[in-house]
Structure formats: structure tokens, C-alpha cells
Design an enzyme around this catalytic site. Structure first.
Site, PDB file in Angstrom:
ATOM      1  N   GLU A  79       0.801  -1.237   0.000  1.00  0.00           N
ATOM      2  CA  GLU A  79       0.000   0.000   0.000  1.00  0.00           C
ATOM      3  C   GLU A  79       0.832   1.286   0.000  1.00  0.00           C
ATOM      4  O   GLU A  79       0.695   2.150   0.860  1.00  0.00           O
ATOM      5  CB  GLU A  79      -0.968  -0.022   1.202  1.00  0.00           C
ATOM      6  CG  GLU A  79      -1.885  -1.235   1.179  1.00  0.00           C
ATOM      7  CD  GLU A  79      -2.791  -1.341   2.398  1.00  0.00           C
ATOM      8  OE1 GLU A  79      -2.877  -0.387   3.177  1.00  0.00           O
ATOM      9  OE2 GLU A  79      -3.421  -2.406   2.564  1.00  0.00           O
TER      10      GLU A  79
ATOM     11  N   GLU B 190      -5.741 -11.091  -1.107  1.00  0.00           N
ATOM     12  CA  GLU B 190      -6.584 -10.913   0.088  1.00  0.00           C
ATOM     13  C   GLU B 190      -8.071 -10.970  -0.287  1.00  0.00           C
ATOM     14  O   GLU B 190      -8.879 -10.186   0.176  1.00  0.00           O
ATOM     15  CB  GLU B 190      -6.254  -9.593   0.788  1.00  0.00           C
ATOM     16  CG  GLU B 190      -4.778  -9.437   1.086  1.00  0.00           C
ATOM     17  CD  GLU B 190      -4.422  -8.175   1.823  1.00  0.00           C
ATOM     18  OE1 GLU B 190      -5.348  -7.496   2.331  1.00  0.00           O
ATOM     19  OE2 GLU B 190      -3.229  -7.824   1.906  1.00  0.00           O
TER      20      GLU B 190
END
Ligand code: G3I
Length: 346
Positions: free
Chosen positions: A128, A234
Site C-alpha cells: 500500500e 486478500e
């Protein structure tokens, strides 16, 4: 046949596992884990705040058990995650100068990736690092190191510490064309500098409504055109509109989908049959796309084994009315599980 059996010639099928699963206290969960999955990711136990809580102290107890569990079951073992601005130990937040930050990152990566050298199959090296428009996230790493150079620093260190591990850049919303530009910038920059990067991890925290199959496909093609593998790292499907998209009106409307009133009932609200069917169709469409591009895809990891484990249960709005995975709160396979399997078992 199980998920891992059905897709064994296509891509790894993984699950994120929690501390209790690593400690093998969840017998039902562990039975499913071994039967259905051939890859694992540590949901929280290798994050900076857990594994490197103080400058000179590391806590490898759970991480060691995690790697041993993966080896015992001959799984593709993922390390998550070396550099992430969230769940960062507080002592790192206070670093002011770039030299100290650089040496701190070096100590962190050398110690952890070095410890599991030859045993971790894939590292989420950086997680991220982008804003939604593809610009660099101005994390403490970015600010103190004066730019995105911390990313190449991390990838170089990871390659030196464990040359055999595949190295991945991981992020969410990577189906968005804007954010995609940021990923292409990061990957190209590493490649131009001859720094190893093997894959892009699309977290895939999706919902019934979005993203579109087309947007996901465009990203799969864009990333793999750079010569890196794509992984879905994920995966979960929020049945309600994404909690972060909901407002009051939407919350009221969305409760219609459920029998009973989840606001009054802290326990999971059963999905209606129509919601189960929608979820099954959504997972089927997504796995059809994955199979279409199986040559570009390394791994599909669910963010949890069953609905009870999901991080989405903690969202304030829809909380335990979420049912994002293939196995329900009683570890029973849902319609979605059978829809996905049917793609490989005509
Ligand atoms: O371990 C403590 C426990 O001792 C304490 O009693 C409890 C209550 O405060 O908190 C527990 O820690 C929680 C931890 O999960 C373990 O359950 C943290 O508060 C909680 O914030 C943490 O949430 C994790 C979240 O990352 C936070 O960053 C979720 O489990 C985890 O699924 C989620 O995973 C992230 C990926 O790493 C990166 N991509 C996004 C994804 C979802 O946010």
C-alpha cells in the site's frame, strides 16, 4: 475434490491465517486449511508492530510457528509484509532523518527475511505505497526518505536477504486505471534499475457490486505485460455494499437483504438465499476470469478461511452480517464454494 486439487494446474489457492490458527487451536479451521488450501499468509503476525516491537527486540515466536506450519504441510508460504505504513511500531513513526530510517529498514528486512531465507516462498515486500490516484502515499517512509526511493531500498534488501523468495508489491484497488498507473511506475522503476520484482499483489477486497470484470481484466493484462506475475492476495467479497461506501440510508436499505434486524442482533444474520446465489455468481464470474488468465496468475489467496474469521466482522456498520468467504461460520461450504469448484469439475 478440494479447491487446491481442482486448481492445482492453474494457481495456488491460499488463505490468511490468524494467531489461533497458527497455534493450531482451531481444529475445524485447521482441517479445512489443510484440505482446501496449498498456500498461507500470516494475517497479522509478521507485521512490524508484532515482529519488531522495539528497536532492538524481535518477536519471532508466532512467525516461526507459522513458517513451520507451512513447511509441514508443503505449502507456498507468503511473508506479509515487510514495509507497510499501518500497524507500524510506534518507535519507527518517530524517526526523523533519512539515514536512520534507511538503516532501520535495512535492519528490519535483513533480520526477518534473513531468518527465513530459503523458507518463505513469496514476500509482500511493500504494501500500500500508493494513493487512489496513483501518486505516492506520503507515509513516514516516503517523508523521511524524501520520496519513493524506500521502495527500491526495500526490494534490494529483500533480494539480498533471501535471493530465492519471490518479491511482490501488494496493494488494494489495483483494478482502478488511475492507481494502475502508480503500480506501473513502481514496477518499471525497479526494472529500470535492475532490481528484482516478481509480482504484483492485488488485494481484491471486492463486493457484489464491483469492481467490474473488465477493470480487473485490464489490470491483469497491464501488470503481466511488464513480465511480472499477478496474485490476488486478500480476496473476499462483501455482500453488503462495502462498509466504507455505506451511509445511513444505504444501511437501512441493505438490511432488507437479511432476515431479522442485525442492528439488534449481535450474532450473524443468516444470508437470504438470494444473497447466497448472488455471492456464488460473483465468485464464479471472478474465477472464470482468473482461469482465462491462469498463465498470468501465480496465486489466489482468500483473506481468511471462514466467515467467522473475517476482518470485515469488525466493521462498525455491517459487522457480523458479512459473509465474504467460501466457508460459513460453521465451516460449512457455501453455494459460492460449489460454484467455484464446478468450473473445474464439470
Ligand atoms: O491482537 C490484539 C488483541 O490482543 C486485542 O485484544 C484486540 C482488541 O484491541 O486487538 C488485537 O489486534 C487486532 C489485530 O487485527 C489482531 O486481531 C487489531 O486491533 C486489529 O486492528 C487488527 O486488524 C487487522 C487489520 O489488517 C489491521 O491492519 C486485521 O485482522 C487484518 O485482517 C487486516 O489485514 C489487512 C492486511 O494486512 C493489508 N491489507 C488490508 C487488510 C484489511 O485491513
Amino acid at each position: 475434490p478440494s479447491l487446491k486439487e481442482s486448481f492445482k494446474n492453474d494457481f495456488f489457492i491460499g488463505a490468511a491465517i490468524s494467531k489461533s490458527q497458527i497455534n493450531q487451536t482451531d481444529s475445524l479451521s485447521n482441517a479445512l486449511l489443510k484440505k482446501e488450501f496449498n498456500s498461507i499468509t500470516p494475517e497479522n503476525d509478521m507485521k512490524w508492530e508484532q515482529i519488531h516491537p522495539e528497536k532492538d527486540s524481535f518477536n519471532f515466536e508466532t512467525a516461526d510457528k507459522y513458517v513451520a506450519l507451512g513447511e509441514k504441510n508443503n505449502m507456498h508460504i507468503v511473508g506479509h509484509t515487510l514495509l507497510w505504513h499501518s500497524q507500524l511500531a510506534p518507535w519507527v513513526q518517530n524517526i526523523q532523518d533519512s539515514a536512520t530510517m534507511a538503516s532501520t529498514i535495512k535492519a528490519h528486512i535483513n533480520k526477518i527475511a534473513g531468518r527465513y531465507k530459503g523458507r518463505i516462498n513469496t514476500w509482500d515486500v511493500v504494501n500500500e505505497a500508493l494513493n487512489e490516484d496513483g501518486s505516492p502515499r506520503e507515509s513516514v517512509f516516503y517523508k523521511v526518505m524524501g520520496g519513493e526511493n524506500y521502495i527500491e531500498h526495500a526490494f534490494m534488501l529483500a533480494e539480498n536477504a533471501d535471493p530465492d523468495a519471490k518479491l511482490v508489491y501488494n496493494d488494494y484497488n489495483l483494478w482502478k486505471s488511475e492507481k494502475r498507473k502508480g503500480v506501473l511506475r513502481i514496477v518499471k522503476n525497479l526494472q529500470d534499475k535492475g532490481i528484482k520484482i516478481d509480482g504484483v499483489g492485488m488485494q481484491a477486497h471486492w463486493s457484489l457490486e464491483g469492481p467490474s470484470i473488465e477493470d480487473i481484466e485490464n489490470s491483469i493484462i497491464a501488470y503481466s505485460s511488464l513480465g511480472v506475475k499477478v496474485s490476488f492476495t486478500e480476496l473476499d467479497i462483501t455482500v453488503l455494499p462495502n462498509p466504507w461506501d455505506l451511509d445511513g440510508a444505504a444501511v437501512e436499505q441493505s438490511y432488507e437483504q437479511f432476515e431479522g434486524d442485525p442492528k439488534m442482533n449481535p450474532y450473524p444474520v443468516k444470508l437470504t438465499d438470494s444473497a447466497q446465489i448472488q455471492l456464488a455468481k460473483r465468485y464464479e464470474d471472478i474465477f472464470k476470469l482468473f482461469l482465462k488468465h491462469r498463465d498470468k496468475i501465480e496465486r489466489v489467496t482468500f483473506w481468511g478461511v471462514n466467515d467467522e474469521q473475517s476482518w470485515l466482522n469488525n466493521w462498525p456498520i455491517n459487522g457480523r452480517t458479512n459473509h465474504p468467504l467460501l466457508f460459513d461460520r460453521n465451516f460449512e461450504p457455501k453455494k459460492a464454494y460449489f460454484s467455484v469448484l464446478a468450473l473445474k469439475n464439470k
